[in-house]
Design a protein around this motif. Structure first.
Motif, PDB file in Angstrom:
ATOM      1  N   ALA A 156      32.768  33.447  42.678  1.00 34.28           N
ATOM      2  CA  ALA A 156      33.929  33.823  43.493  1.00 34.28           C
ATOM      3  C   ALA A 156      34.902  34.686  42.694  1.00 34.28           C
ATOM      4  N   GLY A 157      35.089  34.344  41.412  1.00 32.37           N
ATOM      5  CA  GLY A 157      35.959  35.162  40.563  1.00 32.37           C
ATOM      6  C   GLY A 157      35.405  36.555  40.374  1.00 32.37           C
ATOM      7  N   GLY A 158      34.078  36.661  40.290  1.00 33.29           N
ATOM      8  CA  GLY A 158      33.461  37.974  40.188  1.00 33.29           C
ATOM      9  C   GLY A 158      33.716  38.830  41.407  1.00 33.29           C
ATOM     10  N   TYR A 159      33.632  38.230  42.584  1.00 34.74           N
ATOM     11  CA  TYR A 159      33.952  38.961  43.823  1.00 34.74           C
ATOM     12  C   TYR A 159      35.435  39.298  43.885  1.00 34.74           C
ATOM     13  N   ALA A 160      36.280  38.384  43.434  1.00 36.20           N
ATOM     14  CA  ALA A 160      37.727  38.568  43.580  1.00 36.20           C
ATOM     15  C   ALA A 160      38.235  39.765  42.786  1.00 36.20           C
ATOM     16  N   ILE A 161      37.675  40.007  41.586  1.00 37.56           N
ATOM     17  CA  ILE A 161      38.206  41.102  40.780  1.00 37.56           C
ATOM     18  C   ILE A 161      37.772  42.465  41.297  1.00 37.56           C
ATOM     19  N   ARG A 162      36.973  42.494  42.357  1.00 34.33           N
ATOM     20  CA  ARG A 162      36.708  43.780  43.003  1.00 34.33           C
ATOM     21  C   ARG A 162      37.933  44.264  43.773  1.00 34.33           C
ATOM     22  N   ARG A 163      38.780  43.340  44.173  1.00 32.93           N
ATOM     23  CA  ARG A 163      39.953  43.681  44.990  1.00 32.93           C
ATOM     24  C   ARG A 163      41.273  43.361  44.303  1.00 32.93           C
ATOM     25  N   LEU A 164      41.264  42.376  43.418  1.00 33.64           N
ATOM     26  CA  LEU A 164      42.509  41.912  42.805  1.00 33.64           C
ATOM     27  C   LEU A 164      42.486  42.177  41.305  1.00 33.64           C
ATOM     28  N   PRO A 165      43.644  42.319  40.673  1.00 29.30           N
ATOM     29  CA  PRO A 165      43.697  42.505  39.219  1.00 29.30           C
ATOM     30  C   PRO A 165      43.118  41.299  38.476  1.00 29.30           C
ATOM     31  N   ALA A 166      42.521  41.576  37.330  1.00 28.17           N
ATOM     32  CA  ALA A 166      41.900  40.510  36.547  1.00 28.17           C
ATOM     33  C   ALA A 166      42.928  39.466  36.120  1.00 28.17           C
ATOM     34  N   GLY A 167      44.155  39.905  35.794  1.00 25.24           N
ATOM     35  CA  GLY A 167      45.183  38.961  35.388  1.00 25.24           C
ATOM     36  C   GLY A 167      45.556  37.993  36.476  1.00 25.24           C
ATOM     37  N   VAL A 168      45.635  38.490  37.715  1.00 22.69           N
ATOM     38  CA  VAL A 168      45.989  37.632  38.852  1.00 22.69           C
ATOM     39  C   VAL A 168      44.888  36.599  39.101  1.00 22.69           C
ATOM     40  N   VAL A 169      43.635  37.042  39.080  1.00 25.43           N
ATOM     41  CA  VAL A 169      42.527  36.120  39.335  1.00 25.43           C
ATOM     42  C   VAL A 169      42.455  35.059  38.235  1.00 25.43           C
ATOM     43  N   THR A 170      42.618  35.487  36.991  1.00 25.57           N
ATOM     44  CA  THR A 170      42.603  34.523  35.886  1.00 25.57           C
ATOM     45  C   THR A 170      43.738  33.524  36.004  1.00 25.57           C
ATOM     46  N   ALA A 171      44.938  34.021  36.332  1.00 25.60           N
ATOM     47  CA  ALA A 171      46.100  33.132  36.443  1.00 25.60           C
ATOM     48  C   ALA A 171      45.916  32.126  37.573  1.00 25.60           C
TER      49      ALA A 171
END
Length: 592
Positions: A422-437
């Protein structure tokens, strides 16, 4: 085991990842998971391994090298292996890492004393650790920036999945066989995966694989087989051979005593030396020592050794300590002192070397070095879940079953790879910092909920909620951290960047478990100080359930403190990711 030829890693056809390359990545991911499982596979087998080399259960500290030896190989050699993968190709490093892992499994399975067992575990660590940066860099080679998220999530997920599956894998094997069977399975799996990956690499552009002409090195193969068979006889000493009137003479020392000054020991040494000479001189050797030697020199072997010493000092300081009484081992400060000196010399070397291990400006981008810092705190928090959730289960509900306590992690285990994808899909649209946070915030929430667990909490379905939330949170954070590091470094440094991220997380785990456990023990001793003397609680008796219940409450308080400390580490990781990953271009080029 062939020599790789330098090729630009980015030559792979990133635009068309087909089933051929997907199968290659799948096999590489399986290898990563299996190697990661070996980190913790000795958890249940350690008592039997100790007794087989003459160490009693009361001498647990003497067995520390069995664990720390693997960690040394896994962590200390990673930067060098990652750099070689950058310079000489990903797939050749994958193949050689699998062979080294299999060799380490072979030595461990047949080990007869502590030094040989530690050597086997060290080789397993070197081989297992080498798989990770090569696989992550291969993903970066095959996929453009905007499409790396999911495969990075899968590789990161299976790596952590393997860490949790290790004790379960060991338990299954021990249920039907002895501890040596664990490493026999590792040997077979390593060789099978190497044999499966080898033909797949031939059609991969930029893999670093070169076609060589000439005859197959049959002489080298025969020498290697003789050396391995002799080594197996030397270590195993089968009773049928040793007790035979004729064949038993191969174990009779012709000089002094011991196993090596025997006919079979001499054959092992001579065959090994002849194989190495053949590998260094033949036109087409089975193992191209000259090629790999040039690769290590080109990758800055002196710098790699200095960094390895620096990392080894940190590992030994924490990994050899008894967490119940100390943060460091008795010689921990000396280990750290050596580590500091080596680190200073390493930095000096980087400034002076013409071609340093870490190329100048390779990790200077903020998301690049920031990924190392974030990965450290992710590891410090993650280790609390991997270690202390089973401990809590053993303290409360599953007091008589280590396996049942470990199975509590299955709920966390299932959620983690799901979160990684899910995190892999998320960083296609959202910044990596936001997904990590977001991921680390969820992990912190899970830990805070765990800090409220009581004696019978695990008997209720509600206990699943923090486990799933925590697993999803950690999973969400894994791919963005790797993606930020890879997106902020050149193609020619991807292997090194991936290796440094893994090293940071492993060091974070070592430091984290020592610090968190120490904090937890302080809480435990504080709670224990308030417990009345046992004779007052038990009415003059020296044993009763009421007193044991009070000790259990103190143990629960200890684990609750550890979970709260892990929540703090998770929050720190999330905040750092928001600040440091702002410039990480993980979503590729803005087509607008």
């Amino acid at each position: 085991m062939t020599s790789p030829e330098a090729a630009p890693p980015g030559d792979a056809d990133v635009g068309g990842v087909n089933g051929h390359t997907r199968l290659l990545l799948t096999l590489a991911a399986v290898a990563v998971a299996f190697a990661a499982a070996d980190t913790y596979v000795v958890v249940l087998a350690l008592p039997d391994m100790m007794s087989s080399v003459g160490i009693s259960l009361g001498e647990l500290q003497r067995a520390a090298p069995i664990v720390s030896g693997f960690l040394l190989g896994y962590v200390a050699m990673l930067p060098l292996i990652g750099r070689i993968a950058d310079l000489r190709g990903r797939v050749p490093v994958l193949l050689l890492a699998l062979v080294v892992f299999a060799l380490g499994s072979f030595v461990t399975a047949l080990s007869y004393d502590l030094p040989t067992m530690v050597l086997g575990r060290f080789l397993q660590g070197v081989g297992g650790g080498g798989l990770v940066p090569a696989t992550l860099a291969l993903v970066a080679d095959l996929y453009p920036v905007e499409r790396r998220g999911v495969p990075l999530g899968v590789v990161s997920g299976v790596q952590e999945l393997g860490s949790v599956l290790g004790p379960l894998f060991g338990a299954v094997i021990l249920a039907v066989a002895d501890w040596r069977a664990i490493f026999a399975v590792n040997l077979a799996v390593g060789l099978v995966l190497a044999a499966a990956i080898r033909p797949l690499s031939s059609g991969l552009s930029g893999s670093g694989q070169r076609r060589r002409t000439g005859r197959f090195d049959l002489i080298g193969l025969l020498l290697l087989l003789v050396a391995l068979v002799a080594l197996g006889l030397l270590f195993a000493q089968p009773e049928a051979v040793r007790s035979d009137i004729t064949w038993g003479e191969i174990y009779v020392p012709f000089l002094g005593s011991g196993r090596w000054p025997t006919p079979v020991g001499a054959v092992t040494i001579v065959a090994t030396l002849l194989f190495l000479v053949r590998s260094a001189t033949a036109r087409r050797p089975l193992l191209d020592l000259r090629g790999w030697g040039r690769a290590m020199v080109e990758a800055d072997l002196p710098g790699a050794l200095l960094l390895a010493v620096a990392l080894a000092g940190v590992i030994l300081a924490f990994a050899t300590a008894d967490p119940q009484i100390q943060v460091f081992s008795p010689r921990g400060w000396w280990y750290l002192a050596v580590s500091v000196v080596a680190a200073v010399l390493f930095v000096r070397h980087l400034r002076r070397a013409a071609a340093p291990l870490v190329p100048r400006h390779a990790m200077t981008a903020t998301p690049a070095w920031g990924s190392l810092l974030v990965s450290f705190f992710v590891g410090a928090a993650l280790i609390a879940a991997l270690i202390d959730i089973p401990i809590f289960a053993r303290t409360t509900v599953y007091t008589d079953s280590q396996l049942s306590a470990a199975l509590v992690l299955v709920r966390f285990l299932i959620a983690l790879p799901i979160g990684a994808v899910a995190g892999g899909y998320a960083i296609r649209r959202l910044p990596a910092g936001v997904v990590t946070a977001v991921g680390m915030f969820l992990a912190a929430v899970g830990f805070v909920m765990m800090s409220r667990w009581g004696v019978d909490t695990l008997e209720h379905a509600s206990a699943t909620v923090p486990l799933v939330v925590g697993g999803l949170g950690f999973g969400l954070a894994l791919a963005p951290v790797n993606a930020a590091a890879l997106a902020s470094t050149d193609d020619a440094s991807h292997g090194l960047a991936a290796a440094l991220v893994v090293v940071s997380r492993m060091v974070g785990m070592l430091v984290g478990i020592s610090v968190l456990t120490t904090l937890g023990l302080r809480r435990y001793y504080a709670e224990q100080a308030d417990i009345p003397p046992i004779r007052e609680v038990c009415g003059g008796s020296t044993k009763c359930d009421a007193f044991n219940d009070l000790l259990r409450v103190a143990g629960i308080a200890q684990e609750q403190t550890v979970f709260l400390g892990a929540a703090v580490a998770a929050v720190i990781a999330g905040v750092l990711a928001l600040v440091l990953f702002r410039d990480a271009a993980t979503r590729g080029v803005d087509t607008g």
